[in-house]
Design a protein around this motif. Structure first.
Motif, PDB file in Angstrom:
ATOM      1  N   LEU A 271       0.689  -1.087   0.114  1.00  0.00           N
ATOM      2  CA  LEU A 271      -0.037   0.095   0.107  1.00  0.00           C
ATOM      3  C   LEU A 271       0.994   1.107  -0.057  1.00  0.00           C
ATOM      4  O   LEU A 271       1.842   1.389   0.705  1.00  0.00           O
ATOM      5  CB  LEU A 271      -0.840  -0.090   1.181  1.00  0.00           C
ATOM      6  N   VAL A 272       0.537   2.190  -0.817  1.00  0.00           N
ATOM      7  CA  VAL A 272       1.012   3.410  -0.760  1.00  0.00           C
ATOM      8  C   VAL A 272       0.690   4.155   0.649  1.00  0.00           C
ATOM      9  O   VAL A 272      -0.584   4.513   0.857  1.00  0.00           O
ATOM     10  CB  VAL A 272       0.529   4.404  -2.021  1.00  0.00           C
ATOM     11  N   PRO A 273       1.653   4.775   1.297  1.00  0.00           N
ATOM     12  CA  PRO A 273       1.230   5.519   2.528  1.00  0.00           C
ATOM     13  C   PRO A 273       0.170   6.629   2.155  1.00  0.00           C
ATOM     14  O   PRO A 273       0.445   7.408   1.178  1.00  0.00           O
ATOM     15  CB  PRO A 273       2.380   6.005   3.172  1.00  0.00           C
ATOM     16  N   VAL A 274      -0.795   6.895   2.989  1.00  0.00           N
ATOM     17  CA  VAL A 274      -1.634   8.030   2.949  1.00  0.00           C
ATOM     18  C   VAL A 274      -1.650   8.822   4.264  1.00  0.00           C
ATOM     19  O   VAL A 274      -1.779   8.386   5.291  1.00  0.00           O
ATOM     20  CB  VAL A 274      -3.275   7.727   2.764  1.00  0.00           C
ATOM     21  N   ALA A 275      -1.262  10.182   3.943  1.00  0.00           N
ATOM     22  CA  ALA A 275      -0.985  11.180   5.078  1.00  0.00           C
ATOM     23  C   ALA A 275      -2.469  11.789   5.661  1.00  0.00           C
ATOM     24  O   ALA A 275      -3.434  11.458   4.949  1.00  0.00           O
ATOM     25  CB  ALA A 275      -0.343  12.236   4.268  1.00  0.00           C
ATOM     26  N   ASP A 276      -2.203  11.751   7.240  1.00  0.00           N
ATOM     27  CA  ASP A 276      -3.301  12.507   7.758  1.00  0.00           C
ATOM     28  C   ASP A 276      -3.556  13.943   7.090  1.00  0.00           C
ATOM     29  O   ASP A 276      -2.866  14.712   6.543  1.00  0.00           O
ATOM     30  CB  ASP A 276      -3.141  12.499   9.239  1.00  0.00           C
ATOM     31  N   VAL A 277      -4.901  14.205   7.225  1.00  0.00           N
ATOM     32  CA  VAL A 277      -5.322  15.644   6.653  1.00  0.00           C
ATOM     33  C   VAL A 277      -6.631  16.210   7.207  1.00  0.00           C
ATOM     34  O   VAL A 277      -7.286  15.290   7.750  1.00  0.00           O
ATOM     35  CB  VAL A 277      -5.740  15.410   5.209  1.00  0.00           C
ATOM     36  N   GLU A 278      -6.561  17.446   7.709  1.00  0.00           N
ATOM     37  CA  GLU A 278      -7.658  17.924   8.236  1.00  0.00           C
ATOM     38  C   GLU A 278      -8.543  18.744   7.211  1.00  0.00           C
ATOM     39  O   GLU A 278      -7.927  19.531   6.272  1.00  0.00           O
ATOM     40  CB  GLU A 278      -7.265  19.157   9.223  1.00  0.00           C
ATOM     41  N   ALA A 279      -9.561  18.573   7.013  1.00  0.00           N
ATOM     42  CA  ALA A 279     -10.806  19.021   6.177  1.00  0.00           C
ATOM     43  C   ALA A 279     -10.352  20.693   6.062  1.00  0.00           C
ATOM     44  O   ALA A 279     -10.190  21.305   7.337  1.00  0.00           O
ATOM     45  CB  ALA A 279     -11.897  18.891   6.420  1.00  0.00           C
ATOM     46  N   SER A 280     -10.621  21.272   5.264  1.00  0.00           N
ATOM     47  CA  SER A 280     -10.495  22.805   5.148  1.00  0.00           C
ATOM     48  C   SER A 280     -11.568  23.541   6.028  1.00  0.00           C
ATOM     49  O   SER A 280     -12.724  23.052   6.378  1.00  0.00           O
ATOM     50  CB  SER A 280     -10.751  23.198   3.591  1.00  0.00           C
ATOM     51  N   ARG A 281     -11.066  24.461   6.645  1.00  0.00           N
ATOM     52  CA  ARG A 281     -11.838  25.175   7.744  1.00  0.00           C
ATOM     53  C   ARG A 281     -12.950  26.228   7.225  1.00  0.00           C
ATOM     54  O   ARG A 281     -12.595  26.853   6.134  1.00  0.00           O
ATOM     55  CB  ARG A 281     -10.809  26.081   8.629  1.00  0.00           C
ATOM     56  N   PRO A 282     -13.887  26.247   7.711  1.00  0.00           N
ATOM     57  CA  PRO A 282     -15.137  27.154   7.230  1.00  0.00           C
ATOM     58  C   PRO A 282     -14.726  28.421   7.782  1.00  0.00           C
ATOM     59  O   PRO A 282     -13.839  28.781   8.391  1.00  0.00           O
ATOM     60  CB  PRO A 282     -16.338  26.549   8.136  1.00  0.00           C
ATOM     61  N   PRO A 283     -15.331  29.692   7.204  1.00  0.00           N
ATOM     62  CA  PRO A 283     -16.584  29.514   6.114  1.00  0.00           C
ATOM     63  C   PRO A 283     -16.028  29.622   4.790  1.00  0.00           C
ATOM     64  O   PRO A 283     -15.207  30.337   4.307  1.00  0.00           O
ATOM     65  CB  PRO A 283     -17.314  30.598   6.496  1.00  0.00           C
ATOM     66  N   GLN A 284     -16.584  28.831   3.768  1.00  0.00           N
ATOM     67  CA  GLN A 284     -16.311  28.658   2.216  1.00  0.00           C
ATOM     68  C   GLN A 284     -17.744  28.542   1.640  1.00  0.00           C
ATOM     69  O   GLN A 284     -18.410  27.568   2.344  1.00  0.00           O
ATOM     70  CB  GLN A 284     -15.349  27.944   1.880  1.00  0.00           C
ATOM     71  N   ARG A 285     -17.987  29.366   0.554  1.00  0.00           N
ATOM     72  CA  ARG A 285     -18.968  29.082  -0.182  1.00  0.00           C
ATOM     73  C   ARG A 285     -18.860  28.887  -1.768  1.00  0.00           C
ATOM     74  O   ARG A 285     -17.931  29.776  -2.194  1.00  0.00           O
ATOM     75  CB  ARG A 285     -20.101  29.854   0.086  1.00  0.00           C
ATOM     76  N   PHE A 286     -19.389  27.862  -2.267  1.00  0.00           N
ATOM     77  CA  PHE A 286     -19.314  27.476  -3.896  1.00  0.00           C
ATOM     78  C   PHE A 286     -20.697  27.531  -4.558  1.00  0.00           C
ATOM     79  O   PHE A 286     -21.377  26.849  -3.652  1.00  0.00           O
ATOM     80  CB  PHE A 286     -18.552  26.275  -3.862  1.00  0.00           C
ATOM     81  N   PHE A 287     -20.654  27.842  -5.708  1.00  0.00           N
ATOM     82  CA  PHE A 287     -21.929  28.040  -6.399  1.00  0.00           C
ATOM     83  C   PHE A 287     -21.763  27.379  -7.742  1.00  0.00           C
ATOM     84  O   PHE A 287     -20.823  27.545  -8.503  1.00  0.00           O
ATOM     85  CB  PHE A 287     -22.750  29.234  -6.638  1.00  0.00           C
ATOM     86  N   ILE A 288     -22.404  26.405  -7.973  1.00  0.00           N
ATOM     87  CA  ILE A 288     -22.651  25.639  -9.373  1.00  0.00           C
ATOM     88  C   ILE A 288     -23.744  25.909 -10.158  1.00  0.00           C
ATOM     89  O   ILE A 288     -25.062  25.238  -9.621  1.00  0.00           O
ATOM     90  CB  ILE A 288     -22.206  24.016  -8.999  1.00  0.00           C
ATOM     91  N   PRO A 289     -23.943  26.509 -11.235  1.00  0.00           N
ATOM     92  CA  PRO A 289     -25.268  26.846 -11.736  1.00  0.00           C
ATOM     93  C   PRO A 289     -25.557  25.559 -12.640  1.00  0.00           C
ATOM     94  O   PRO A 289     -24.852  25.080 -13.373  1.00  0.00           O
ATOM     95  CB  PRO A 289     -24.782  27.899 -12.819  1.00  0.00           C
TER      96      PRO A 289
END
Length: 481
Positions: A271-289
């Motif tokens: 297996l290829v090692p997978v690093a620990d990661v923290e999800a991006s911190r709020p607030p962020q907003r995205f819009f997809i039409p």
């Protein structure tokens, strides 16, 4: 065909409130003939006496003569056997630039193996009403096997063949590739799929968790048979194998079946090692039409890892905010009081190297802003004030009482036992769980609410712009910004 459990392919609205589920999302699509066969099995089970609480049965740690370990519950109430198992790896082991390899392997393992071509292999399954499926989640490659007791030898033999001698014939690969691509094309006009993908992409930018587990329209055509074979070689190995079995089989017989089934696999993966990661911190907003009748809103942020000592406090307080169905705060505020949406829910989602809380709702385009503000308002309120003692007591009572009901069939219990192994919770976790829930204090819950929601939310909105909501529908290509 595989039972897809790829995190991010269908994030919200999948009933992911069961603690045992971890990162798994189920999308089971067997061929039509097998549906009738499995329905026949269900009818047989329905005519037999109802099962007592399987969760109260003794869970054994079984080690086969060849060293394969399994958690095992022997239950002869109905003549069925259910096995769930997992290898470490999953979609996080897809090669760089080729997301979707594990997903295609899962789709292809039952498409012919050993001396059986795809048609003959499926006929063997259908004839004996054997349910065999595979899936690739973020951190594990999973499998499920279910059969009548009388068909156990053939069922385990077919599984052995699928794992150790898959064909990956060119015609089968191209047929499955076409099916995967067809699904991906449909997702380009599916607001839930678009919201899910964007949410994970933003949460885990540059990390394997941010890649779509079922691939992309660009990556799937580039997947070669050599990629599939290499994935099998690296991932399907006994050093990361975890197994759970519930049903009408004795320990000695099961030990032999496990050795026959898994004993031919490599003892160690690559297996290829997978690093620990923290999800991006709020607030962020995205819009997809996207020109669709209903606007979809997916929201969330960093959550609790399963090995976090405060996980249960987060789990309980999240039930109060959005995981309690009709009793949750979000449902009352968004649906009952304001009539903004038909449903709204939120849940904790944990993986080996990170964790999220994720919520979802759908509303009219001209009310999307009001809906998002209502959700944010309720999130701010619980982050600042925490839950009340009454809310905490009611949530704890529900979570304790619902545990046994969630484990009332052999398949459900096997799935739970597998997840408990993956989460390293201990073989006595079912016995200890209610005391862990009881130990959550009001202060614990308040601290958990502050930790989860004090920063606000990351939000992805997919739909028509509010000003266009009253305009005639027109083809609008999806795009993110």
């Amino acid at each position: 065909m595989a039972r897809q459990q790829a995190l991010g392919d269908r994030l919200p609205g999948q009933g992911h409130h069961a603690e045992a589920r971890g990162e798994a999302f189920v999308r089971f699509t067997p061929i039509l003939a097998r549906r009738f066969a499995l329905a026949f099995v269900a009818c047989i089970a329905a005519t037999l006496p109802a099962m007592p609480s399987l969760a109260a049965a003794k869970i054994q740690r079984l080690v086969s003569p060849g060293g394969i370990e399994a958690w095992f519950v022997q239950d002869a109430t109905v003549p069925l056997i259910a096995m769930e198992y997992a290898f470490g790896g999953g979609a996080s082991q897809d090669p760089e630039g080729k997301p979707g390899v594990g997903n295609m392997v899962a789709d292809l393992l039952d498409e012919g193996s050993g001396d059986l071509d795809s048609k003959t292999f499926h006929e063997r399954l259908d004839r004996r009403a054997i349910e065999l499926s595979f899936s690739s989640s973020r951190d594990s490659f999973r499998g499920s096997l279910r059969m009548l007791k009388d068909n156990r030898d053939e069922a385990f033999e077919l599984l052995r063949m699928a794992l150790t001698a898959p064909h990956f014939d060119g015609a089968d690969v191209e047929r499955i590739r076409a099916q995967v691509l067809s699904g991906l094309r449909r997702e380009t006009s599916n607001p839930n799929s678009l919201a899910n993908r964007k949410f994970l992409e933003a949460a885990f930018a540059g990390h394997p968790y941010g890649r779509p587990a079922n691939g992309t329209l660009e990556s799937v055509p580039a997947i070669q048979v050599a990629d599939l074979k290499d994935y099998v070689r690296r991932v399907l190995a006994t050093d990361t194998l975890k197994v759970a079995v519930v049903g009408d089989v004795d320990a000695a017989t099961l030990g032999k079946l496990l050795d026959q089934t898994f004993g031919g696999l490599p003892m160690k993966g690559d297996l290829v090692p997978v690093a620990d990661v923290e999800a991006s911190r709020p607030p962020q907003r995205f819009f997809i039409p996207l020109d669709v009748p209903q606007t979809v809103v997916t929201f969330g942020g960093p959550g609790y890892r399963r090995d976090d000592p405060k996980f249960m406090a987060g789990y309980v307080v999240n039930h109060i905010l959005g995981g309690g169905g009709l009793s949750s705060r979000l449902y009352r505020e968004v649906r009952e009081k304001r009539g903004l949406a038909y449903s709204v829910s939120e849940y904790l989602l944990w993986m080996n190297h990170s964790a999220l809380f994720v919520g979802n709702t759908g509303t009219r385009a001209d009310r999307a802003g009001e809906t998002i503000e209502a959700i944010n308002e309720e999130v701010r309120r619980i982050a600042e004030d925490g839950p009340s003692q009454q809310e905490l007591d009611e949530a704890k009572s529900y979570l304790k009482g619902s545990q046994m009901l969630a484990l009332d069939t052999s398949s459900k219990l096997a799935s739970a036992l597998l997840q408990y192994q993956i989460d390293r919770l201990g073989i006595d976790y079912i016995e200890r769980r209610n005391s862990i829930v009881d130990a959550v204090t009001l202060e614990d819950a308040r601290q958990a609410a502050k930790r989860l929601w004090s920063l606000g939310l990351n939000t992805v909105v997919v739909g028509r712009p509010p000003q266009a909501a009253a305009q005639p529908a027109a083809a609008t290509p999806p795009a993110a910004n």
